[in-house]
Enzyme design. Structure first.
Site, PDB file in Angstrom:
ATOM      1  N   CYS A 107       0.707  -1.150   0.017  1.00 55.99           N
ATOM      2  CA  CYS A 107       0.033   0.118   0.203  1.00 55.99           C
ATOM      3  C   CYS A 107       0.816   1.214   0.036  1.00 55.99           C
ATOM      4  CB  CYS A 107      -1.085  -0.194   1.066  1.00 55.99           C
ATOM      5  SG  CYS A 107      -2.200   1.194   1.496  1.00 55.99           S
ATOM      6  N   ASP A 155      -9.180  -3.543  -6.904  1.00 56.56           N
ATOM      7  CA  ASP A 155      -8.379  -2.192  -6.340  1.00 56.56           C
ATOM      8  C   ASP A 155      -8.885  -0.860  -6.629  1.00 56.56           C
ATOM      9  OD1 ASP A 155      -6.883  -0.768  -4.881  1.00 56.56           O
ATOM     10  OD2 ASP A 155      -4.970  -1.516  -5.005  1.00 56.56           O
ATOM     11  N   HIS A 186      -7.587  -4.738  -3.040  1.00 55.74           N
ATOM     12  CA  HIS A 186      -6.483  -3.893  -2.109  1.00 55.74           C
ATOM     13  C   HIS A 186      -6.504  -4.819  -0.829  1.00 55.74           C
ATOM     14  CE1 HIS A 186      -4.029  -0.621  -1.542  1.00 55.74           C
ATOM     15  NE2 HIS A 186      -4.310  -0.607  -0.117  1.00 55.74           N
TER      16      HIS A 186
END
Length: 222
Positions: A107, A155, A186
């Site tokens: 991330c 995502d 995600h």
């Protein structure tokens, strides 16, 4: 700057610097240490929020989610990359490390791993569902060393059109490899969370370990 650390038994090993999500020093981040140490790597995870929220660990929902985003938006990315550089140097100097070091980020950490690949001198880099890479593609030409990237098809922070732009920036770069997980979202490797996708995680880990073995140990993964 504090950091978590783990190392396998049996002498010095290649090193891995693991970079956090926007949620800080979470149980997920902490679980990366035994995961990687179990594969024969010394592992260090720096507290990248040490200037603004030392030791912070936010949940993935509600007001904690909002606090995580606010904290991330207070982070100076360039200073964070400098902190990654300091961590790479600390890992290389650690007696548990045999010298070669990779940077693996998730991330927020995925973005920082990408920027590190352009600016630092580690031996390999891995980006898991990195966010805001498309805003820093001017640095793609400076990428040094092998880079592995993982993209989740669902995502919303890096939708397919963004992923295409990222891949286009590396179309002719043999040192960059991309892995796609069309049915994953995600953060798909967060064990115990609703977003967890077991099959995608298994494939991602196999690719990760093979890449690290190849770039840090010079061998294939069994």
């Amino acid at each position: 700057m504090g950091a978590l650390f783990a190392a396998p038994r049996g002498g010095a090993a290649p090193g891995v610097v693991v970079l956090q999500e926007i949620f800080g020093m979470t149980p997920f981040l902490r679980a990366r240490l035994p995961l990687l140490a179990g594969q024969g790597y010394a592992v260090m995870a720096p507290d990248l929020y040490h200037r603004i929220a030392p030791g912070a660990s936010f949940d993935y929902s509600g007001t904690e989610w909002e606090r995580a985003f606010a904290t991330r938006n207070s982070l100076d990315d360039d200073q964070a990359v400098a902190d990654v550089a300091a961590t790479v140097a600390a890992m290389r100097a650690h007696p548990a490390c045999s010298g070669r070091v990779a940077v693996v980020g998730y991330c927020l950490g995925g973005l920082l791993a990408f920027l590190s690949a352009a600016r630092l001198d580690a031996d390999a880099y891995v980006c898991f569902h990195g966010v805001r890479l498309e805003t820093r593609l001017e640095e793609a030409a400076a990428i040094k060393g092998p880079l592995q990237m993982h993209f989740a098809g669902l995502d919303k922070y890096a939708p397919p059109e963004i992923v295409r732009r990222i891949k286009d920036a590396f179309r002719d770069d043999a040192d960059v490899e991309c892995h796609d997980y069309p049915d994953a979202d995600h953060g798909f490797s967060r064990e115990g969370q609703p977003v967890f996708h077991a099959e995608a995680t298994a494939r991602a880990h196999d690719s990760l370990f093979s890449f690290l073995d190849r770039t840090l140990k010079g061998a294939g993964h069994d």
